[in-house]
Design a protein around this motif. Structure first.
Motif, mmCIF file in Angstrom:
data_model
loop_
_atom_site.group_PDB
_atom_site.id
_atom_site.type_symbol
_atom_site.label_atom_id
_atom_site.label_comp_id
_atom_site.label_asym_id
_atom_site.label_seq_id
_atom_site.Cartn_x
_atom_site.Cartn_y
_atom_site.Cartn_z
ATOM 1 N N SER A 188 16.012 10.422 -12.995
ATOM 2 C CA SER A 188 14.934 9.505 -12.615
ATOM 3 C C SER A 188 14.742 8.423 -13.670
ATOM 4 C CB SER A 188 13.624 10.279 -12.403
ATOM 5 O OG SER A 188 13.149 10.845 -13.615
ATOM 6 N N SER A 189 14.876 8.801 -14.925
ATOM 7 C CA SER A 189 14.753 7.832 -16.013
ATOM 8 C C SER A 189 15.872 6.796 -15.948
ATOM 9 C CB SER A 189 14.788 8.570 -17.355
ATOM 10 O OG SER A 189 14.791 7.667 -18.427
ATOM 11 N N GLY A 190 17.096 7.265 -15.681
ATOM 12 C CA GLY A 190 18.221 6.351 -15.566
ATOM 13 C C GLY A 190 18.072 5.401 -14.392
ATOM 14 N N VAL A 191 17.567 5.934 -13.283
ATOM 15 C CA VAL A 191 17.337 5.100 -12.095
ATOM 16 C C VAL A 191 16.318 4.013 -12.405
ATOM 17 C CG1 VAL A 191 16.310 5.104 -9.778
ATOM 18 C CG2 VAL A 191 18.006 6.837 -10.397
ATOM 19 N N LEU A 192 15.250 4.362 -13.129
ATOM 20 C CA LEU A 192 14.220 3.383 -13.458
ATOM 21 C C LEU A 192 14.781 2.273 -14.334
ATOM 22 C CD1 LEU A 192 11.285 2.435 -13.438
ATOM 23 C CD2 LEU A 192 10.885 3.885 -15.436
ATOM 24 N N ALA A 244 11.511 6.793 -9.024
ATOM 25 C CA ALA A 244 11.544 7.165 -10.443
ATOM 26 C C ALA A 244 10.151 7.468 -10.971
ATOM 27 C CB ALA A 244 12.192 6.038 -11.249
ATOM 28 N N TRP A 245 9.161 6.718 -10.515
ATOM 29 C CA TRP A 245 7.805 6.926 -11.011
ATOM 30 C C TRP A 245 7.115 8.124 -10.366
ATOM 31 C CZ3 TRP A 245 5.667 4.783 -15.179
ATOM 32 C CH2 TRP A 245 6.241 3.607 -15.689
ATOM 33 N N ASN A 246 7.716 8.680 -9.315
ATOM 34 C CA ASN A 246 7.096 9.823 -8.646
ATOM 35 C C ASN A 246 7.755 11.144 -8.985
ATOM 36 O OD1 ASN A 246 4.836 9.180 -6.548
ATOM 37 N ND2 ASN A 246 6.249 7.453 -6.447
ATOM 38 N N VAL A 247 8.776 11.131 -9.827
ATOM 39 C CA VAL A 247 9.398 12.386 -10.288
ATOM 40 C C VAL A 247 8.624 12.875 -11.509
ATOM 41 C CG1 VAL A 247 11.457 13.442 -11.263
ATOM 42 C CG2 VAL A 247 11.671 11.740 -9.432
ATOM 43 N N TYR A 248 8.017 14.049 -11.387
ATOM 44 C CA TYR A 248 7.248 14.597 -12.508
ATOM 45 C C TYR A 248 7.622 16.064 -12.718
ATOM 46 C CZ TYR A 248 3.491 16.238 -15.452
ATOM 47 O OH TYR A 248 2.792 16.800 -16.485
ATOM 48 N N PRO A 249 7.976 16.424 -13.953
ATOM 49 C CA PRO A 249 8.208 15.515 -15.083
ATOM 50 C C PRO A 249 9.492 14.716 -14.871
ATOM 51 C CG PRO A 249 8.840 17.746 -15.668
ATOM 52 C CD PRO A 249 8.221 17.838 -14.311
ATOM 53 N N PRO A 257 0.798 -1.243 0.000
ATOM 54 C CA PRO A 257 0.000 0.000 0.000
ATOM 55 C C PRO A 257 0.823 1.282 0.000
ATOM 56 C CG PRO A 257 -0.530 -1.447 1.878
ATOM 57 C CD PRO A 257 0.774 -1.891 1.317
ATOM 58 N N LEU A 258 2.138 1.191 -0.105
ATOM 59 C CA LEU A 258 2.989 2.356 0.113
ATOM 60 C C LEU A 258 3.217 3.211 -1.127
ATOM 61 C CD1 LEU A 258 5.712 0.844 2.498
ATOM 62 C CD2 LEU A 258 3.539 1.964 3.074
ATOM 63 N N SER A 259 2.716 2.796 -2.265
ATOM 64 C CA SER A 259 2.991 3.528 -3.493
ATOM 65 C C SER A 259 2.073 4.743 -3.650
ATOM 66 C CB SER A 259 2.850 2.616 -4.719
ATOM 67 O OG SER A 259 2.995 3.365 -5.909
ATOM 68 N N LYS A 260 2.673 5.906 -3.607
ATOM 69 C CA LYS A 260 1.922 7.143 -3.845
ATOM 70 C C LYS A 260 1.414 7.195 -5.282
ATOM 71 C CE LYS A 260 2.712 12.135 -4.172
ATOM 72 N NZ LYS A 260 3.725 13.216 -4.027
#
Length: 422
Positions: free
Chosen positions: A388-392, A378-383, A142-145
Motif C-alpha cells: 500500500s505504501s508503494g502504491v501511494l 493506499a490510504w484505506n489499508v490499515y496498518p 464524496p466517495l472517500s471512506k
C-alpha cells in the motif's frame, strides 16, 4: 399515459445528462452533491462507531490552557505534548464550549460534519472558479471512506487547517490576495503543513504583484503568526516556537502511510530525511524554472522584469484562477510526495484536490480514475503495508509527472500582453 411517462423519462434523462456534462449546470450538481453527502455523513455518524485518538488529548491540553498555563512545554495530554500553533488552541477552546467541555461527542461530530460539508462546498467553488474539470467529477468527491472518517469519526484538527486553506485558495483565485494571506495565516496557525503552499504562492504573488508587494505579503503572513501566538510568545517565546513549529520532529515508523516499503532503518535515517528535503526543493525549483512561468516567456524574463521594477507586476499575462489553483495544488502535492511520514489524517491535506490534479495531466481517463482509486486504496489499508505504501508513492509520483508533462499552468493559459516600456 404511456406517452406521458415516456416524455417524463426522456426529460429526466436529458436533465441528468446536462447535470453531468453542461457547465451551466455545474452549481446545480454541486448543490446536489453537497446535499447527498450531508445525508451520507449523517448515516456514517449514526451507524459507524467513533474512534478516540486525539480528541481527549486536545481537551485535556485545552483545560491546562484555560487554567492559565502558557508554557507550551507544560501543556500536554494522554498522547503527548501540544505540537500545534496557537490557532489550534483557540479552535478547541470554542469546541470545548460547544461540546459541554468536550464530553458531548455527538455535538462534536455534528460540528465536524458541517466542517466537512464546508470543505466539500469550497472544493466545488474552487473547481468552478478554475474550470477545466467536467461536472461529473464532482461525483467523485464524496466517495472517500477515509476522508469521512478523518472528519466525523476521528475529529482531527487537520480539518480546520484544510478548510481555512481552501478558503485562502479561493480568495487567491479571485485575486483577493490580502484576504488570502489572512486566511492562509489562520490555517497555518492550526497546522504547520500549510507551509507546503508557500513556494507556489511566492511564484503567484511575484508574478501578479511584483517583488515589493510579495515581500509585504509574506511579512503579513508572518505577522498573523505573531499576532495569533502573542499570548504564548509574550511569556514563553522559546517554548512556544520550539514546540509549535518544530521542523525536526521525527514521526514513528509504525504510523506512516508512505515510504514504509523502505524499512524502518532507512526510514529513520537522517540522511534519508535530508535526501527527501533535497528532492522536495529540487522538484519545486524545476517547476519554477521550467513550468510555472512559461506563459510569461520563462523564469529569467520574469525575474528580470520583477527585479528591475520591484514595485510593478512582472507578469505579461493575467494569472487566471485556473493557474493559481493548479500551482497551489501542485506545490502542496510535491510537499506531500516528499514528506518522510504521512499519518492517516494527513490524507485530508489533498484528498479533495486529487480529481482536479488528475485532470491537469494528459493521461487518458481510465488512467486518471485508476490513479485516484489507487491513492484511495493506499490510504484505506490499515496498518499500511509495503504494497500500500508503494502504491501511494508511485501514484503521487505519477501525478507529479503527469502535471509536469500535462498542464502545469492550468488548462487555460492566456496569451501575454505586449510588454510595457519602462
Amino acid at each position: 399515459m404511456t406517452s406521458a411517462l415516456s416524455r417524463l423519462a426522456n426529460s429526466l434523462w436529458l436533465f441528468a445528462l446536462r447535470l453531468l456534462v453542461d457547465p451551466q449546470y455545474f452549481i446545480t450538481l454541486a448543490a446536489l452533491v453537497v446535499l447527498g453527502d450531508a445525508f451520507l455523513t449523517q448515516l456514517i455518524i449514526r451507524f459507524v462507531p467513533y474512534t478516540e485518538i486525539d480528541w481527549e488529548t486536545y481537551m485535556y491540553q485545552l483545560e491546562l490552557y484555560m487554567k492559565g498555563e502558557r508554557d507550551y512545554a507544560l501543556i500536554t495530554g494522554p498522547t503527548g505534548p501540544i505540537v500545534y500553533p496557537a490557532g489550534h488552541v483557540y479552535v478547541h477552546q470554542l469546541l470545548y464550549t460547544l461540546t459541554d467541555s468536550g464530553t458531548n461527542l455527538w455535538k462534536g461530530q455534528q460540528i465536524y460534519a458541517a466542517l466537512y460539508l464546508t470543505s466539500l462546498a469550497l472544493t466545488a467553488a474552487i473547481y468552478k472558479q478554475a474550470g477545466g474539470v467536467p461536472n461529473w467529477v464532482l461525483l467523485l468527491l464524496p466517495l472517500s471512506k477515509r476522508l469521512h472518517s478523518i472528519y466525523v469519526l476521528r475529529l482531527f484538527n487537520d480539518c480546520w487547517a484544510v478548510v481555512a486553506a481552501q478558503a485562502a485558495i479561493f480568495a487567491f483565485g479571485n485575486g483577493w490576495d490580502a484576504l488570502g494571506i489572512v486566511l492562509l495565516g489562520c490555517a497555518l496557525s492550526v497546522k504547520m503543513s500549510v507551509l507546503l503552499y508557500v513556494p507556489g504562492l511566492l511564484v503567484i504573488l511575484f508574478r501578479r504583484r511584483g517583488l515589493l508587494s510579495t515581500v509585504l505579503h509574506m511579512l503579513a503572513l508572518g505577522g498573523t503568526q505573531l499576532l495569533i501566538g502573542a499570548p504564548f510568545l509574550l511569556q514563553y517565546p522559546w517554548s512556544y516556537l520550539k514546540n509549535s513549529y518544530e521542523f525536526s520532529r521525527v514521526f514513528l515508523f509504525k504510523w506512516t502511510v508512505n515510504w514504509r516499503f523502505l524499512g524502518e532503518d532507512l526510514f529513520l535515517n537522517s540522511s534519508w530525511a535530508k535526501s527527501l528535503l533535497v528532492a522536495h526543493v529540487t522538484t519545486l525549483v524545476l517547476f519554477g524554472l521550467f513550468k510555472w512561468c512559461r506563459s510569461d516567456g520563462g523564469v529569467l524574463q520574469v525575474l528580470d522584469r520583477g527585479l528591475r521594477t520591484p514595485t510593478r507586476a512582472p507578469s505579461l499575462a493575467p494569472l487566471t484562477a485556473d493557474y493559481v489553483t493548479t500551482v497551489l495544488y501542485t506545490s502542496n502535492l510535491i510537499g506531500i510526495l516528499f514528506a518522510r511520514s504521512l499519518h492517516y489524517q494527513f490524507y485530508s491535506w489533498y484528498a479533495m484536490q486529487l480529481p482536479f490534479l488528475a485532470w491537469r495531466t494528459r493521461y487518458p481517463l481510465p488512467v486518471q480514475v485508476a490513479l485516484l482509486l489507487a491513492i484511495e486504496y493506499a490510504w484505506n489499508v490499515y496498518p499500511s503495508t509495503s504494497l500500500s505504501s508503494g502504491v501511494l508513492v508511485a501514484s503521487n509520483v505519477a501525478l507529479v509527472l503527469g502535471i509536469w508533462f500535462g498542464f502545469p499552468e492550468g488548462r487555460t493559459v492566456p496569451q501575454p500582453k505586449a510588454a510595457k516600456s519602462d
